[in-house]
Design a protein around this motif. Sequence first.
Motif, mmCIF file in Angstrom:
data_model
loop_
_atom_site.group_PDB
_atom_site.id
_atom_site.type_symbol
_atom_site.label_atom_id
_atom_site.label_comp_id
_atom_site.label_asym_id
_atom_site.label_seq_id
_atom_site.Cartn_x
_atom_site.Cartn_y
_atom_site.Cartn_z
ATOM 1 N N GLU A 1 -18.289 12.099 -44.453
ATOM 2 C CA GLU A 1 -17.093 11.460 -44.995
ATOM 3 C C GLU A 1 -16.332 10.697 -43.914
ATOM 4 N N LEU A 2 -15.706 9.598 -44.331
ATOM 5 C CA LEU A 2 -14.956 8.727 -43.439
ATOM 6 C C LEU A 2 -13.463 9.023 -43.550
ATOM 7 N N PRO A 3 -12.664 8.581 -42.566
ATOM 8 C CA PRO A 3 -11.210 8.749 -42.678
ATOM 9 C C PRO A 3 -10.693 8.157 -43.982
ATOM 10 N N GLY A 4 -9.801 8.855 -44.618
ATOM 11 C CA GLY A 4 -9.270 8.421 -45.910
ATOM 12 C C GLY A 4 -9.936 9.095 -47.094
ATOM 13 N N ALA A 5 -11.105 9.748 -46.871
ATOM 14 C CA ALA A 5 -11.807 10.388 -47.980
ATOM 15 C C ALA A 5 -10.981 11.512 -48.597
ATOM 16 N N GLU A 6 -10.218 12.241 -47.760
ATOM 17 C CA GLU A 6 -9.421 13.350 -48.280
ATOM 18 C C GLU A 6 -8.369 12.858 -49.267
ATOM 19 N N GLN A 7 -7.714 11.732 -48.944
ATOM 20 C CA GLN A 7 -6.681 11.213 -49.843
ATOM 21 C C GLN A 7 -7.260 10.814 -51.195
ATOM 22 N N PHE A 8 -8.406 10.129 -51.168
ATOM 23 C CA PHE A 8 -8.998 9.696 -52.441
ATOM 24 C C PHE A 8 -9.525 10.892 -53.241
ATOM 25 N N ALA A 9 -10.059 11.885 -52.565
ATOM 26 C CA ALA A 9 -10.516 13.079 -53.272
ATOM 27 C C ALA A 9 -9.340 13.791 -53.930
ATOM 28 N N LEU A 10 -8.210 13.836 -53.237
ATOM 29 C CA LEU A 10 -7.025 14.484 -53.804
ATOM 30 C C LEU A 10 -6.516 13.720 -55.019
ATOM 31 N N LEU A 11 -6.503 12.402 -54.951
ATOM 32 C CA LEU A 11 -6.039 11.604 -56.089
ATOM 33 C C LEU A 11 -6.951 11.784 -57.298
ATOM 34 N N ARG A 12 -8.255 11.868 -57.056
ATOM 35 C CA ARG A 12 -9.169 12.114 -58.178
ATOM 36 C C ARG A 12 -8.950 13.503 -58.769
ATOM 37 N N ALA A 13 -8.712 14.485 -57.890
ATOM 38 C CA ALA A 13 -8.443 15.842 -58.375
ATOM 39 C C ALA A 13 -7.153 15.875 -59.185
ATOM 40 N N LEU A 14 -6.157 15.103 -58.778
ATOM 41 C CA LEU A 14 -4.901 15.027 -59.522
ATOM 42 C C LEU A 14 -5.127 14.416 -60.896
ATOM 43 N N ARG A 15 -5.959 13.383 -60.966
ATOM 44 C CA ARG A 15 -6.265 12.758 -62.258
ATOM 45 C C ARG A 15 -6.970 13.755 -63.172
ATOM 46 N N VAL B 1 0.057 22.863 -60.019
ATOM 47 C CA VAL B 1 0.632 22.952 -58.674
ATOM 48 C C VAL B 1 -0.387 22.345 -57.717
ATOM 49 N N VAL B 2 0.035 21.327 -56.963
ATOM 50 C CA VAL B 2 -0.885 20.599 -56.088
ATOM 51 C C VAL B 2 -0.485 20.833 -54.637
ATOM 52 N N ASP B 3 -1.419 21.368 -53.869
ATOM 53 C CA ASP B 3 -1.232 21.567 -52.433
ATOM 54 C C ASP B 3 -1.505 20.232 -51.743
ATOM 55 N N MET B 4 -0.429 19.529 -51.362
ATOM 56 C CA MET B 4 -0.537 18.189 -50.799
ATOM 57 C C MET B 4 -0.716 18.223 -49.285
ATOM 58 N N PRO B 5 -1.107 17.111 -48.671
ATOM 59 C CA PRO B 5 -1.170 17.025 -47.207
ATOM 60 C C PRO B 5 0.238 17.084 -46.611
ATOM 61 N N PRO B 6 0.355 17.064 -45.282
ATOM 62 C CA PRO B 6 1.683 17.021 -44.653
ATOM 63 C C PRO B 6 2.517 15.857 -45.170
ATOM 64 N N LEU B 7 3.824 15.976 -45.038
ATOM 65 C CA LEU B 7 4.778 15.138 -45.749
ATOM 66 C C LEU B 7 4.562 13.641 -45.562
ATOM 67 N N HIS B 8 4.433 13.165 -44.342
ATOM 68 C CA HIS B 8 4.266 11.723 -44.124
ATOM 69 C C HIS B 8 2.983 11.228 -44.790
ATOM 70 N N GLU B 9 1.902 11.990 -44.635
ATOM 71 C CA GLU B 9 0.626 11.614 -45.246
ATOM 72 C C GLU B 9 0.698 11.709 -46.761
ATOM 73 N N ALA B 10 1.432 12.701 -47.272
ATOM 74 C CA ALA B 10 1.561 12.844 -48.724
ATOM 75 C C ALA B 10 2.286 11.654 -49.332
ATOM 76 N N ALA B 11 3.372 11.198 -48.682
ATOM 77 C CA ALA B 11 4.103 10.039 -49.191
ATOM 78 C C ALA B 11 3.210 8.810 -49.227
ATOM 79 N N ALA B 12 2.399 8.625 -48.180
ATOM 80 C CA ALA B 12 1.485 7.486 -48.147
ATOM 81 C C ALA B 12 0.401 7.614 -49.214
ATOM 82 N N THR B 13 -0.102 8.825 -49.429
ATOM 83 C CA THR B 13 -1.150 9.047 -50.431
ATOM 84 C C THR B 13 -0.640 8.747 -51.827
ATOM 85 N N LEU B 14 0.570 9.193 -52.138
ATOM 86 C CA LEU B 14 1.124 8.975 -53.469
ATOM 87 C C LEU B 14 1.423 7.504 -53.731
ATOM 88 N N ALA B 15 1.622 6.736 -52.666
ATOM 89 C CA ALA B 15 1.866 5.296 -52.827
ATOM 90 C C ALA B 15 0.580 4.498 -52.958
#
Length: 377
Positions: free
Chosen positions: A88-102, A114-128
């Motif tokens: 897996e490449l950088p960024g794969a975790e964010q996309f996997a989390l978004l698919r899991a959320l869907r 209840v979703v266990d998100m990444p650390p706060l700065h990364e979570a804000a970027a992921t949700l955007a």
Amino acid sequence: MHIQLITGPGGSGRTTVAAATALAAARDGRRVLLVTGEPLVPEAERLRVARVDSGEEFRAELVALQERGSALLGMVGARPLGAEELTELPGAEQFALLRALRRAARAPGTDLVVVDMPPLHEAAATLALPAQLRRYLARLLPAERQAARALRPVLAQLAGVPMPAQWLYEAAARWDAELAEVQAVIEADTTEVRLVAEPGPAAADALRLGRLGLALHQLPVGAVVANRMVPQGSADPWLAGLAAQQEKYAAEWAAELPVVALAHLGRDPRDPQDLAVLAQTPGLVPGPPAPRTDWAVEDRRAEDGVLVWAAPLPGVRKSELDLIRRGDELLLAAGPYRRIVPLPAALRRCTVSGAALADGVLRIRFTPDPALWPRTP
């Protein structure tokens, strides 16, 4: 269905709090789905766990992408990669989390996710990400260019292979549909963020910036979990000082948001029994979702000749703000975060004439353009 996204500064205990929240809600009678990568959950009725495996998600997606584009890959002489050789490449975790959320939002028979998100700065970027990526797709592959689709079968017959453009547009359409679904989940009135932090000066700075990023994307914060609170009244001066500091910062947070105090166990939680103890904390079970904050347009033409767009950005400082008007969009920067916002229809007929910050609300002034503003008889 209520969706609660739990995040906080790195090392704040957000994974433990997410698991304890899910357990507490299940014991309260709700049907709960916990989305996490590293669960620590005892057996409980009405509680299911969906594990996020970013490596497996990445391999499956890339293999499927190669299969759909096999004709194009064959044209250029490429050799497809096997699943076993993919890392897996950088960024794969964010996309996997978004698919899991869907997927979680589709889960039948669920009251709370209840979703266990990444650390706060990364979570804000992921949700955007979903909204940002959809904008990029619309700019790079605009829908109007697909009008030539009717010619592609003819071109494909002449070339003897499917045209790459057709594969590209089909992939873009599929990505846009998936991103739109995730974006709808994130922006739903039933979705909110819960922050986790150990009260102190470093956590206060992190929460201020994190809340700013969430507010910029209009994501509501329902509460703060003040984690690892040590007891008051200790005879040990160091513990007494730590307790006083924690109470000070927790009280400051409570002036703006509901605060749930989670006791320190005297050690890091390490087994289901510890989690069960934390799950008994009053207030840990989520209440109704926090309301979303609208960016309201105020019509002040009668008083000042302008319209004002009010954007609540709690904790922002004037030096952290920047905005640029570009066509029908506003590029707004707040601290380390940026957002490109489509202007409401009325404001597209105006020019930006100023902005002011007061009480955590940015008010942008727009003056109607006489050449574009509808004339009254």
